[in-house]
Design a protein around this motif. Structure first.
Motif, short mmCIF file in Angstrom:
data_model
loop_
_atom_site.label_atom_id
_atom_site.label_comp_id
_atom_site.label_asym_id
_atom_site.label_seq_id
_atom_site.Cartn_x
_atom_site.Cartn_y
_atom_site.Cartn_z
N PHE A 1 0.82 -1.21 0.00
CA PHE A 1 0.00 0.00 0.00
C PHE A 1 0.85 1.26 0.00
O PHE A 1 0.34 2.36 0.12
N ALA A 2 2.17 1.11 -0.15
CA ALA A 2 3.05 2.29 -0.07
C ALA A 2 2.74 3.31 -1.16
O ALA A 2 2.85 4.51 -0.94
N SER A 3 2.31 2.84 -2.34
CA SER A 3 2.04 3.77 -3.44
C SER A 3 0.57 4.16 -3.53
O SER A 3 0.15 4.75 -4.51
N LYS A 4 -0.23 3.79 -2.51
CA LYS A 4 -1.66 4.09 -2.52
C LYS A 4 -1.93 5.33 -1.69
O LYS A 4 -1.71 5.35 -0.47
N ARG A 5 -2.43 6.36 -2.34
CA ARG A 5 -2.65 7.60 -1.62
C ARG A 5 -3.84 7.52 -0.67
O ARG A 5 -4.81 6.80 -0.92
N ILE A 6 -3.77 8.28 0.40
CA ILE A 6 -4.86 8.38 1.37
C ILE A 6 -5.49 9.77 1.24
O ILE A 6 -4.80 10.78 1.31
N LEU A 7 -6.81 9.79 1.03
CA LEU A 7 -7.57 11.04 1.06
C LEU A 7 -7.99 11.29 2.49
O LEU A 7 -8.26 10.34 3.23
N PHE A 8 -8.13 12.54 2.87
CA PHE A 8 -8.65 12.83 4.20
C PHE A 8 -9.11 14.28 4.24
O PHE A 8 -8.83 15.06 3.33
N VAL A 9 -9.86 14.59 5.32
CA VAL A 9 -10.28 15.96 5.55
C VAL A 9 -9.25 16.62 6.43
O VAL A 9 -8.76 16.02 7.39
N GLY A 10 -8.88 17.85 6.11
CA GLY A 10 -7.93 18.59 6.92
C GLY A 10 -8.47 19.95 7.31
O GLY A 10 -9.17 20.60 6.53
N GLN A 11 -8.17 20.32 8.53
CA GLN A 11 -8.46 21.68 9.00
C GLN A 11 -7.16 22.23 9.55
O GLN A 11 -6.72 21.82 10.63
N ARG A 12 -6.53 23.08 8.77
CA ARG A 12 -5.23 23.61 9.21
C ARG A 12 -5.40 24.42 10.48
O ARG A 12 -6.42 25.07 10.68
N ALA A 13 -4.37 24.38 11.33
CA ALA A 13 -4.40 25.15 12.58
C ALA A 13 -4.69 26.61 12.27
O ALA A 13 -4.11 27.19 11.36
N GLY A 14 -5.61 27.20 13.02
CA GLY A 14 -5.95 28.60 12.83
C GLY A 14 -6.98 28.86 11.76
O GLY A 14 -7.43 29.98 11.58
N SER A 15 -7.39 27.81 11.05
CA SER A 15 -8.38 27.98 9.99
C SER A 15 -9.72 27.44 10.46
O SER A 15 -9.79 26.47 11.21
N ARG A 16 -10.82 28.07 10.04
CA ARG A 16 -12.14 27.57 10.40
C ARG A 16 -12.62 26.54 9.39
O ARG A 16 -13.30 25.59 9.72
N GLY A 17 -12.29 26.77 8.12
CA GLY A 17 -12.79 25.90 7.07
C GLY A 17 -11.98 24.62 6.95
O GLY A 17 -10.90 24.49 7.52
N LYS A 18 -12.53 23.71 6.19
CA LYS A 18 -11.91 22.41 5.97
C LYS A 18 -11.78 22.15 4.47
O LYS A 18 -12.53 22.74 3.68
N ASP A 19 -10.88 21.25 4.12
CA ASP A 19 -10.71 20.87 2.73
C ASP A 19 -10.24 19.43 2.63
O ASP A 19 -9.86 18.82 3.63
#
Lengths: 180, 401
Positions: B135-153
């Motif tokens: 699975f080393a070449s299999k990308r992982i998608l995820f939700v991120g909320q950067r520190a200090g940011s309200r929104g997510k992507d």
């Protein structure tokens, strides 16, 4: 076995693609190796109608209306994992119904919320269910369904920070946002 | 100049026999094979980066361990050196016992491709030695909320932490990105237009389209194994129900019709004939299975607390979040016989599991004191490794299969 066969096929395709990009001397992007990783077999429906940012009309235009100060209308609160509107909360809904009856040009967005327990995705559904329960009460009070829109944020917008029952009980709520 | 030559490939004689026995061994006791890396030489630049990546990926928890030459099961031999902008890489893997060569390849890649090459070779070695895909070449998608940011992507990265990239610019509430089987497209829920809508986003060429934006809630998007249909949870008929939309015709069919319950998180069976989803019928959410043509609901979780976020893996097992002694934990369930076990530690809340391509590892979110990180687990409960933490909240992983 089938899985292994598929993987072998993919490794084969991958090798071919590696060679293919080598021949084309492709530049830019993430390069040949990364390209080939995302060139698996199989498609997913029609992409011809892909658009970059334009989106279709939805929700009867309520998103184009203007928000009205709704601070006079208190949120309806719920018990844990519950979406029943307690009889003690009905008077809050009745205030909103009265307002909608006297302001024919207005509509309402019911914003459903949950506490932070449970999965974020399930909580979107639970908050939606709460908003729909309030919607049913509004309809029973004579408000036309086409003047009501539901919007669940799940656990994403807590009213109060904290991880105890006093915070949770204030976060399990449906807020009223009047629009005109 | 990004020329890649596969100059020679070792004989694959006996590999299938070997692979068969390795599946059984590795299923019973993972990480039981070890590597000695002392026979690999590099330069101090791109060659060292290649070697570091190969070593990191091969020794992920419950993959392989590292051991001294006297006791290692396999020796990794070869070299990686830059020469005129290209990196020349030779990798061999040999049995310690008879010194028989199990793997051998030679490559020439550009310096900026060594990390990707290390992942690919790690996966090839893993599959050659264990019979399981890597699975080393299999990308992982995820939700991120950067520190200090309200929104997510939505973000993506490789399991070794490299190649992190932000894939959406919604800066709003964003939920549950999930790979489509083509690996070039993912589905997710976003509030960036104010309401929860379901989108399909394509990586190359980049583009996005709305899958569902009807009144009320649109969520839970999951593309079927054949890539033709998408499962959705919609509330447009007045209560959240499970639907299947045909991506070619656009026809949407409702599968469930139940009074008074919240539903979420559909996941397709490997053969595409059934869907598992969450329904809070009597308040407590449980997992239910329904055929793609509708019919009777089958409840597959009993007792305990909440049961959430199922992912039906290619191995036929359903990983999900289950409340255990006041914490959320990852459980693995065989839907055919009801066997269930917990696979996450009890030191934090673990949620939203996603199977890796090998059907043995899982990615999950781990939350403690309000901070969420992406973790790697395995189905024997032996691995618990942070893949991404800090500088924000990172959660809801989807492993490329």
């Amino acid at each position: 076995m089938k899985f292994t066969a598929r993987l072998s096929l993919r490794l084969l395709l991958l090798s071919l693609l590696l060679l293919g990009s080598a021949c084309r001397r492709k530049q830019g992007g993430e390069g040949a190796i990364s390209d080939s990783m995302y060139s698996d077999v199989g498609g997913i429906g029609q992409f011809d109608d892909f658009e970059q940012f334009g989106l279709p009309e939805t929700r009867g235009g309520i998103e184009n209306m203007t928000a009205v100060d709704s601070s006079a209308y208190a949120p309806v609160y719920f018990a844990f994992d519950s979406y029943s509107v307690a009889s003690g909360e009905n008077s809050k809904v009745r205030m909103v119904a009265s307002n909608l009856q006297s302001n024919r040009g207005q509509a309402v967005i019911l914003q459903g919320h949950t506490d932070e327990r449970g999965s974020r995705e399930y909580n979107i559904a639970l908050g939606e269910r709460r908003a729909l329960a309030v919607r049913e009460v509004l309809i029973s009070m004579g408000i036309s369904p086409d003047r009501i829109q539901t919007l669940s944020y799940g656990e994403e917008l807590p009213a109060v920070a904290g991880s105890d029952e006093s915070a949770y009980s204030l976060n399990r709520r449906v807020e009223f946002q009047l629009m005109q | 100049m990004k020329t890649v030559f596969v100059l020679f490939v070792t004989s694959l004689i006996f590999q299938s026999v070997f692979a068969q026995s390795r599946i059984q061994i590795s299923r019973q006791g993972s990480a039981d094979s070890s590597f000695d890396f002392s026979g690999f030489s590099t330069d101090s630049g791109a060659g060292a980066r290649f070697f570091s990546g190969l070593r990191k990926n091969l020794t992920m928890p419950s993959q392989f361990s590292e051991a001294p030459p006297s006791s290692a099961d396999f020796r990794v031999l070869g070299s990686a050196r830059s020469s005129g902008g290209q990196v020349e890489v030779t990798v061999q893997v040999a049995d310690r016992g008879q010194g028989q060569r199990r793997f051998g390849k030679r490559y020439s890649v550009a310096e900026n491709q060594v990390e990707g090459l290390a992942r690919l070779i790690s996966d090839e070695i893993t599959e050659t030695l264990t019979g399981r895909p890597g699975f080393a070449s299999k990308r992982i998608l995820f939700v991120g909320q950067r520190a200090g940011s309200r929104g997510k992507d939505v973000y993506a990265m490789y399991p070794d932490g490299g190649g992190m990239v932000q894939l959406t610019r919604d800066d709003s509430v964003v939920l549950a990105p999930k790979w489509a089987p083509d690996g070039n497209t993912f589905v997710y829920t976003s509030f960036h237009r104010g309401f929860p809508d379901v989108y399909l986003q394509r990586l190359q060429p980049a583009g996005r389209k709305v899958v569902s934006s009807s009144s009320g809630m649109n969520s839970g998007g999951a593309v079927s194994p054949d890539g033709r249909k998408i499962a959705l949870i919609l509330s447009r008929e007045g209560r959240p129900e499970l639907y299947v939309k045909d991506l070619s015709s656009g026809r949407t069919t409702r599968l469930t019709r139940t009074a008074m319950s919240a539903k979420s998180s559909p996941s397709w069976s490997p053969n595409g004939k059934e869907i598992v989803f969450v329904s809070g019928h009597q308040g407590i959410p449980n997992l239910y299975v329904i055929g793609v043509n509708g019919g009777e609901l089958r409840r597959i979780t009993r007792g305990g607390g909440e049961n959430l976020s199922p992912h039906w893996g290619p191995n036929g097992l359903i990983a999900f979040t289950r409340r255990r002694e006041g914490r959320y934990a990852i459980a693995v369930l065989n839907p055919n016989n009801g066997d269930m076990r917990f696979v996450s530690p009890a030191d934090a809340d673990y949620e939203d599991p996603s199977w890796a391509a090998d059907g043995f590892h899982l990615a999950a979110s781990r939350t403690i004191r309000g901070q969420s990180a992406i973790y790697l687990l395995d189905m024997e409960g032996k691995a618990a490794k942070s893949l991404l933490q800090g500088q924000g909240k990172w959660y809801m992983p989807s492993f490329r299969l």
